[in-house]
Design a protein around this motif. Structure first.
Motif, PDB file in Angstrom:
ATOM      1  N   LEU A  98       0.927  -1.154   0.392  1.00 44.18           N
ATOM      2  CA  LEU A  98       0.007  -0.392   0.330  1.00 44.18           C
ATOM      3  C   LEU A  98       1.074   1.282  -0.151  1.00 44.18           C
ATOM      4  O   LEU A  98       0.640   2.239  -0.403  1.00 44.18           O
ATOM      5  N   ALA A 112      -1.985   2.407  -2.503  1.00 39.52           N
ATOM      6  CA  ALA A 112      -3.108   3.330  -1.644  1.00 39.52           C
ATOM      7  C   ALA A 112      -2.887   4.760  -2.121  1.00 39.52           C
ATOM      8  O   ALA A 112      -1.278   5.297  -3.059  1.00 39.52           O
ATOM      9  N   LEU A 127      -7.796   3.306  -2.237  1.00 39.68           N
ATOM     10  CA  LEU A 127      -6.860   2.428  -3.295  1.00 39.68           C
ATOM     11  C   LEU A 127      -7.070   3.405  -4.808  1.00 39.68           C
ATOM     12  O   LEU A 127      -7.453   3.735  -5.416  1.00 39.68           O
ATOM     13  N   SER A 141     -10.642  -3.614  -2.941  1.00 42.51           N
ATOM     14  CA  SER A 141     -10.250  -2.930  -1.655  1.00 42.51           C
ATOM     15  C   SER A 141      -9.950  -4.665  -1.275  1.00 42.51           C
ATOM     16  O   SER A 141     -10.143  -5.488  -0.265  1.00 42.51           O
ATOM     17  N   ASP A 143      -9.276  -7.497  -1.868  1.00 43.70           N
ATOM     18  CA  ASP A 143      -7.240  -8.367  -1.664  1.00 43.70           C
ATOM     19  C   ASP A 143      -6.695  -7.623  -0.165  1.00 43.70           C
ATOM     20  O   ASP A 143      -6.211  -8.729  -0.127  1.00 43.70           O
ATOM     21  N   VAL A 144      -6.898  -6.492  -0.346  1.00 44.54           N
ATOM     22  CA  VAL A 144      -6.478  -5.827   0.552  1.00 44.54           C
ATOM     23  C   VAL A 144      -6.800  -6.030   1.774  1.00 44.54           C
ATOM     24  O   VAL A 144      -6.545  -6.935   3.089  1.00 44.54           O
ATOM     25  N   SER A 147      -5.332  -9.400   1.873  1.00 44.04           N
ATOM     26  CA  SER A 147      -4.031  -9.025   2.584  1.00 44.04           C
ATOM     27  C   SER A 147      -2.890  -9.225   3.838  1.00 44.04           C
ATOM     28  O   SER A 147      -2.947  -9.887   5.120  1.00 44.04           O
ATOM     29  N   LEU A 148      -4.772  -7.750   4.779  1.00 49.08           N
ATOM     30  CA  LEU A 148      -3.686  -7.971   5.612  1.00 49.08           C
ATOM     31  C   LEU A 148      -4.838  -8.612   6.763  1.00 49.08           C
ATOM     32  O   LEU A 148      -4.032  -8.463   8.283  1.00 49.08           O
ATOM     33  N   VAL A 178     -10.755   1.203   1.626  1.00 47.88           N
ATOM     34  CA  VAL A 178     -10.751   0.271   3.038  1.00 47.88           C
ATOM     35  C   VAL A 178     -11.045   0.663   4.325  1.00 47.88           C
ATOM     36  O   VAL A 178     -10.091   2.078   4.836  1.00 47.88           O
ATOM     37  N   ILE A 200       0.708  -6.661  -0.797  1.00 48.79           N
ATOM     38  CA  ILE A 200      -0.979  -7.643  -0.834  1.00 48.79           C
ATOM     39  C   ILE A 200      -1.073  -8.153  -2.123  1.00 48.79           C
ATOM     40  O   ILE A 200      -0.682  -7.988  -3.118  1.00 48.79           O
TER      41      ILE A 200
END
Lengths: 536, 317
Positions: A98, A112, A127, A141, A143-144, A147-148, A178, A200
């Protein structure tokens, strides 16, 4: 950082004329810097890496081979599990984060578009649009969020699970927004998310035998412990980047073999070069050396009855007894920079420049030792090759001590098991700290009163309060002042003596353009792939 | 082949299997004595008690040691050495991806070193005390006593860095034609051969000299046989046992002793695989590699034993 570097070179040169003549270190430094300038890599061009990419056009095309210091069958394409330079470098080839950290370790937006918050606790991340993964799926979003959140799943065995734990709620709002809520305020979130572990990946990815990211290179081949090959991503969203058609990355753990591979033209870029190899690299027309000043350091640790809680005078005495010039030139062979008993290096955006540099002062040290009542006693000093250069440092400190009647008895212990058997157990010993991406991380890991790795067992209420306050402070000016105050506290009272910061040494083929130093680590902070080109 | 010979050979094979079993026990116990485990090594500084425990259960490290040994041995018998703790790949798959590379390197080294070593050994035995014998002896002692990392490093400095004739790395993937193969293998093979040839030549020389001093050679000489005929027709078949032993012992070194050569030339062979496995505490992989080395060693020694038994005229009746 870059300006600092040039300035310090000038300062050293002028001071040398007055003092001891030109040392090996300055000669090497001068050559390194002039080499960089001659190669037109833009060491003197100010500005961020993005601006740099726009203004300095490299040559398109070509393949390079890169040899890193470590690699094994444990190599991974899973950002959450990455460990060591080879993994980080490989992951930055295939994925984007990001954010990223620039040369002053300030966060820059990547995937980001913006990080917004009112209170440093609830964050809104917008994003970038129009980005696709290597398999053609659009980046959104989801995917983010995936991933987090996967870092918090114990099954992921993420290396940053403890850091991710503070993100209590991560949810998507629309396709390109996000929202993240933190457990407590933390203004450093954009910087934290810049480390390679938070790169990500595509929503729902569980198979990491191939990489599917949004990065500048597409994974063509990945064989753990053997090599990885990335080919240019033709649809990369950063215009004109990357320059290279292909990068092959593998490891050569043996340092002389790595240097020889570069010298014989078999590889174009290597990291972790031993200072002993520097002369042959500098002499070769095929290679040039890139030295990055880092925030990593080897420090003297004083704790318990010799530490700051029970014996502040001993601490002050030892700090005055550190002959920093000598330690830098002899113990570190000239590779590093002088430090000031606090862990934030020059060039960092929160560096306290106003703090007076502590000098070698045996008389002052003697005064403090007398007050502490330790003169004449024999004090054990533990050193080991596990902490870089600490054996040489111990010998130098011992010699300085002898001159004022302080008897230090060096106990040299084996490197194997040093971190579990000696580190944070001996009253007087050495430690070795790697560079960390943020000031908050350094302070919360090693200096906070209740930190697991509070090496000297230091307790300071004011410091702890400042640390928490700075974490939530959104005003950059106020925040910097808090970090400056914390550095002053560590400098004055903490039982940690930091004589020098270490340097990170890379070397590359003289044909490689665009290669720069980065304080976070070798390989341009592991992110060289999209920035370098091969000159024809 | 008569009964005595087959009985002797069966004996040797039985002993080999017993050795293999004892070795498996030793390997398993010793690898479990290494400090730290894969879970700790994988998580490093970021290990928390919860993640450690989760990973241990996932890897099966929480089971008692004898259960793990029995499971492992049972797997080995059916050709399944388990899965890597580090990346979850099958051990057999990992080994098979690297073993051919090591075998190719070993084959090259054997093809070059055996004929050279035998000729040197036989010639220096035939012309004992000549300048050839003395110089080859001196060189052999020198080659045996210089560690191969030094030979390899100096070779790289001269032939790759200074002269640029060969590559400093030995990248088997980039070798497609025979000429490329030669440049890739030239330096690792040179390094391996310098030690191998010296060892084998000295042992061959000793074996041949031993035979040359026996009465039947004197008889052949008196009958007017040429020196070449004496050596090839009379001496060599009798010296075959010790020579085969010498070759087997030297070649067994190619399986495990190539660690230094593989790491200096960055050659993706089985030795570097094992080296990696040790540093990541990937026990199943360490154990698999160790068993493989031991197996290879026993096979070579077995072949040497069989050669010796078969070439023993007293058993041939």
């Amino acid at each position: 950082m870059k300006d600092e570097k040039t300035r310090s070179l000038v300062d050293q040169k002028s001071s040398n004329v007055v003092t001891q003549g030109v040392s090996r270190r300055q000669v090497l430094r001068g050559m390194v810097t002039s080499g960089l300038v001659a190669a037109g890599s833009g060491v003197l061009v100010p500005g961020s890496s993005m601006a740099f990419a726009d203004t300095m056009k490299g040559t398109r095309g070509g393949k390079i081979k890169v040899a890193s210091q470590s690699g094994s069958t444990a190599d991974t394409l899973d950002p959450a599990k990455g460990s060591g330079s080879t993994d980080y470098t490989r992951q930055y080839m295939f994925y984007n984060g990001l954010t990223m950290l620039d040369e002053s370790l300030a966060p820059k937006m990547i995937l980001a578009e913006s990080f917004d918050t009112q209170d440093a606790q609830n964050w809104v991340i917008k994003l970038r649009k129009g980005i696709t993964f290597h398999d053609g799926n659009p980046f959104t979003s989801a995917d983010v969020v995936y991933s987090l959140n996967r870092h918090k799943d114990p099954k992921t065995s993420s290396k940053v699970a403890s850091v991710a734990a503070q993100m209590v709620d991560v949810k998507a709002k629309g396709t390109h927004e996000v929202h993240i809520s933190l457990a407590t305020k933390n203004a450093d979130l954009p910087a934290i998310l810049a480390v390679s572990h938070f790169l990500i990946v595509r929503d729902g990815t569980t198979d990491f035998s191939k990489a599917n990211g949004t990065g500048p290179f597409i994974c063509k081949e990945f064989q753990p412990g053997i090599r990885s090959v990335g080919t240019r991503n033709p649809d990369y969203w950063k215009k004109g980047l990357p320059y290279l058609d292909e990068i092959e990355l593998f490891s050569i753990p043996d340092e002389p073999a790595r240097v020889n591979a570069l010298l014989s033209g078999d590889v174009h870029l290597i990291n972790s070069v031993n200072p002993r190899s520097m002369t042959s690299l500098i002499a070769s027309p095929l290679a040039r050396v890139i030295q990055s000043d880092s925030g990593g350091y080897t420090n003297l640790v004083m704790r318990d009855q010799l530490g700051p809680v029970q014996n502040p005078d001993f601490v002050l005495g030892m700090k005055s007894l550190l002959n920093r010039e000598q330690i830098l030139n002899i113990a570190c062979r000239g590779f590093g920079t002088i430090a000031n008993d606090q862990p934030i290096p020059k060039g960092h955006r929160y560096y306290a420049s106003g703090l007076p540099q502590r000098e070698y002062d045996p008389e002052k040290a003697k005064y403090h030792f007398k007050k502490a009542g330790v003169l004449g006693q024999s004090i054990p000093l533990v050193a080991s090759s596990a902490a870089d250069n600490s054996v040489e440092m111990a010998q130098l400190v011992q010699l300085s001590g002898q001159q004022i009647g302080l008897k230090l008895d060096i106990k040299r212990v084996p490197a194997d098991g040093y971190w579990s058997n000696h580190w944070m157990k001996d009253s007087l010993g050495f430690s070795n700290i790697n560079p960390r991406p943020t000031a908050d991380l350094i302070f919360s890991l090693f200096y906070q009163s209740n930190a697991n790795w509070n090496e000297s067992g230091w307790q300071n209420k004011q410091f702890d309060e400042l640390l928490i306050a700075a974490r939530g402070e959104m005003n950059e000016g106020k925040r910097k002042q808090m970090y400056v105050d914390m550095q002053a506290l560590v400098h004055d009272y903490c039982g940690i003596g930091i004589p020098t910061f270490s340097s990170i040494n890379d070397a590359c083929s003289s044909k490689l353009g665009g290669y720069k130093a980065h304080p976070l680590g070798g390989f341009m902070g592991y992110m060289f792939a999209e920035q370098v080109w091969l000159e024809v | 082949m008569n009964q005595t010979i087959s009985r002797l050979i069966m004996n040797r094979i039985g002993l080999g299997l017993l050795t293999l079993w004892i070795v498996s026990l030793v390997i398993f116990m010793i690898t479990n004595l290494l400090p730290g485990d894969a879970a700790q090594e994988l998580l490093g500084q970021s290990a928390t008690p919860e993640t450690l425990a989760a990973l241990r259960t996932q890897l099966g490290l929480d089971l008692p040691i004898y259960t793990r040994y029995v499971q492992w041995l049972g797997g080995l018998l059916v050709g399944d050495a388990g899965y890597s703790m580090v990346n979850g790949m099958s051990i057999m798959e990992l080994i098979w991806s690297r073993l051919p590379n090591t075998l190719i390197l070993a084959a090259f080294a054997t093809i070059v070193s055996v004929p050279v070593a035998l000729s040197i050994g036989i010639f220096s035995a035939m012309y004992r005390g000549s300048w050839f014998d003395r110089y080859s002896n001196m060189l052999a002692v020198f080659a045996v006593s210089v560690p191969e990392f030094l030979i390899a490093t100096i070779a790289v400095l001269i032939f790759a860095v200074k002269l640029g004739w060969f590559s400093a790395l030995s990248h088997i993937e980039s070798a497609h034609t025979f000429g490329e193969m030669l440049t890739v293998f030239a330096m690792p093979v040179l390094t391996l051969c310098s030690v191998l040839v010296a060892q084998m030549a000295r042992m061959t020389r000793a074996a041949v000299i031993d035979q040359l001093s026996s009465p039947y050679v004197e008889m052949a000489l008196l009958k007017g046989a040429s020196p070449i005929r004496i050596v090839l027709r009379h001496v060599f078949p009798n010296a075959l046992g010790p020579i085969a032993n010498a070759i087997a012992l030297s070649l067994s070194y190619l399986l495990g002793g190539v660690i230094i050569v593989e790491s200096i030339f960055n050659y993706p062979g089985i030795a570097t695989l094992m080296l990696n496995a040790v540093s990541t505490r990937d026990m199943p992989l360490v154990q698999g590699c160790a068993m493989l080395f031991c197996f290879g060693y026993l096979i070579l020694v077995l072949i040497a034993d069989i050669c010796e038994i078969a070439s023993n005229p007293r058993l041939r009746t």
